[in-house]
Design an enzyme around this catalytic site. Sequence first.
Site, PDB file in Angstrom:
ATOM      1  N   LYS A 204       0.816  -1.294  -0.275  1.00 18.50           N
ATOM      2  CA  LYS A 204      -0.297   0.409  -0.089  1.00 18.50           C
ATOM      3  C   LYS A 204       1.180   1.470  -0.129  1.00 18.50           C
ATOM      4  O   LYS A 204       0.420   2.312  -0.738  1.00 18.50           O
ATOM      5  CB  LYS A 204      -0.702   0.267   1.248  1.00 18.50           C
ATOM      6  CG  LYS A 204      -1.590   1.035   1.183  1.00 18.50           C
ATOM      7  CD  LYS A 204      -2.936   1.527   1.839  1.00 18.50           C
ATOM      8  CE  LYS A 204      -3.943   2.260   1.720  1.00 18.50           C
ATOM      9  NZ  LYS A 204      -4.862   2.448   3.701  1.00 18.50           N
ATOM     10  N   ASN A 208       0.502   4.264  -2.500  1.00 20.79           N
ATOM     11  CA  ASN A 208       0.390   5.657  -1.687  1.00 20.79           C
ATOM     12  C   ASN A 208       1.708   6.519  -2.705  1.00 20.79           C
ATOM     13  O   ASN A 208       1.579   7.898  -2.493  1.00 20.79           O
ATOM     14  CB  ASN A 208      -0.082   5.542   0.126  1.00 20.79           C
ATOM     15  CG  ASN A 208      -1.147   5.098   0.285  1.00 20.79           C
ATOM     16  OD1 ASN A 208      -2.166   5.182  -0.699  1.00 20.79           O
ATOM     17  ND2 ASN A 208      -0.863   5.050   1.462  1.00 20.79           N
ATOM     18  N   ASN A 212      -0.348   9.737  -3.573  1.00 21.37           N
ATOM     19  CA  ASN A 212      -0.595  10.838  -3.173  1.00 21.37           C
ATOM     20  C   ASN A 212      -0.179  12.353  -3.160  1.00 21.37           C
ATOM     21  O   ASN A 212      -0.482  13.507  -3.712  1.00 21.37           O
ATOM     22  CB  ASN A 212      -0.668  10.700  -1.310  1.00 21.37           C
ATOM     23  CG  ASN A 212      -1.673   9.262  -1.606  1.00 21.37           C
ATOM     24  OD1 ASN A 212      -2.324   9.344  -1.306  1.00 21.37           O
ATOM     25  ND2 ASN A 212      -2.012   9.726  -0.125  1.00 21.37           N
TER      26      ASN A 212
END
Length: 324
Positions: A204, A208, A212
């Site tokens: 993950k 990200n 992000n």
Amino acid sequence: MIVDIIGGGALGLLFAGRLLAGGEAGVRLWTRTEEQAEKIRTEGFEAVELSGQRSHYEGVDAFPLSLAPARLRRHGLEAGMIWLFVKQTHIGPELLSVLAEMPRQPGATLVCFQNGVGHAEALAGVWPSPSLAVAVTTEAAAREGMNRIRHTGSGATWIGPAAAEEDARSHALNFSCISAKNLLEKAGIEAFVSNNIEDMVYQKLLVNAVINPLTALLRVKNGELLDGAERMELMRDLLAEAAGVYHAAGIPVNEEEAWKRIMDVCRLTAGNTSSMLQDILAGRPTECEAITGAIIRLGARYGAGTPLHQTIYRLIRAGEPRHR
């Protein structure tokens, strides 16, 4: 069973609402401010589902987290399962002090729902690792007010022991992870128990670390990263650099599978504003240190270069409020 949910943000309220709707667990909600807690106590809170259906939850026991130790003691209560939904930036001395002082049952489990890495190590200082679990979720939500959230993306949640050592995988902790999984499933959230949660955390993190920071810098929603060759090339370059770090560190990674996950997330959450962009727009510190910073620190530790991530990191940090 009572689940103590710490954090009145989008995911905290989403999971609180699902638990209440599932009817298998009660919820005590601990917020950052008295203002939000009072609004939820007096008015309840609303969740707007992906279908557009609105669910309203009333009679919620909501109070500021700072009052938790004294309030629980006053009423002779102890926490048995705590789900932590605060951002990495909020895991500091104040929160750690409250957790250390909270009355808890023997073997009480703390489940951490944070992005990035490093939070489990910080929390282990006040919470014994045989009772500390980590969750990875692909559910997405946005807060539209102090007591209103919108479910913006459906996914799954994995829960597992935070510590890799065999002695930390106690029967009690595994039972708590299974209990949490069962609660989530009865609440309509797909859930799994993992005995290799660390790998999932790093997978993950990879997603990200690509999505992000780019959405935050470009001021675009997740799906807009797919618009144009330049954005796609930036994502590819960030992924390749991070994958090189993972290879050097001995962390399992398949770059093509990771790229497919990134593309899937961008498509499935096309209309979402990433948490990092939300922070930038609101003038708050971001989780850049726990996400991009984690890739950079891993690279430094294992001798893998991260020039692109370092540039991204510096740009994000330069835009944070304390640098203005």
